[in-house]
Design an enzyme around this catalytic site. Structure first.
Site, PDB file in Angstrom:
ATOM      1  N   PRO A 132      -2.057   3.780  -2.075  1.00  0.00           N
ATOM      2  CA  PRO A 132      -2.619   2.424  -2.004  1.00  0.00           C
ATOM      3  C   PRO A 132      -1.700   1.328  -1.469  1.00  0.00           C
ATOM      4  CG  PRO A 132      -2.004   2.928  -4.248  1.00  0.00           C
ATOM      5  CD  PRO A 132      -1.759   4.179  -3.447  1.00  0.00           C
ATOM      6  N   CYS A 133      -1.394   1.391  -0.186  1.00  0.00           N
ATOM      7  CA  CYS A 133      -0.592   0.333   0.429  1.00  0.00           C
ATOM      8  C   CYS A 133      -1.360  -0.987   0.432  1.00  0.00           C
ATOM      9  CB  CYS A 133      -0.156   0.730   1.833  1.00  0.00           C
ATOM     10  SG  CYS A 133      -1.488   1.227   2.920  1.00  0.00           S
TER      11      CYS A 133
END
EC number: 2.1.1.63
Length: 164
Positions: A132-133
């Site tokens: 989850p950047c």
């Protein structure tokens, strides 16, 4: 990017547009939205016939994620430098609905002076959504760059902050 790492691919439909999932011999090695920055382009590897366990687990995880349900990550195998892999691993610890800043993430990794390099590594994350950047925001909470586009970043963060 070294596309030799990938051995099989599958297209996966999502509410935010189709994704190309690629796997290596060890696990999920790439997950990109069409037109995403750093997308490797057409992969010279076979299409999955629907029987690959890693790509099936990836699709199941995405279906659950977009439905707001818990999911298990498939085995992950992103290609990158040791520093990039360290940053990508740290992204997995960011709680949904509670974004982190680049500076806080750098401090958590004991690299407070490396926020800029950390930001570059976040931007090169080859496994969108599941690593989850999109949960990393600017110091003032602003939505800063996302390889899949800021509209998608906003939609992912809104999905994660919605009550279940």
């Amino acid at each position: 990017m070294n596309t030799q790492h990938h051995i099989l691919q599958r297209r996966i439909a999502t509410p935010l547009g189709p994704l190309t999932a690629a796997r290596s011999a060890a696990g999920l090695s790439g997950l990109w939205f069409d037109g995403q920055k750093h997308h490797p382009g057409p992969l010279a590897v076979p299409e999955d016939d629907g029987s690959d366990a890693v790509l099936a687990a990836t699709e199941a995880a995405l279906t659950a994620y977009f439905s707001g349900k818990p999911f298990a990550l498939p085995p992950l195998d992103p290609a990158g430098t040791a520093f990039q892999r360290e940053v990508w691993q740290a992204l997995l610890a960011i709680t949904p609905g509670q974004p982190s800043t680049y500076g806080a993430l750098a401090e958590r990794l004991g690299r407070a002076s490396a926020a800029r390099a950390l930001g570059a590594a976040v931007g090169r994350n080859p496994i969108s959504v599941l690593v989850p950047c999109h949960r990393v925001v600017g110091a003032d909470g602003s939505l800063t760059g996302y390889a899949g586009g800021l509209d998608r970043k906003k939609a992912l963060l809104n999905l994660e902050s919605a009550p279940a």
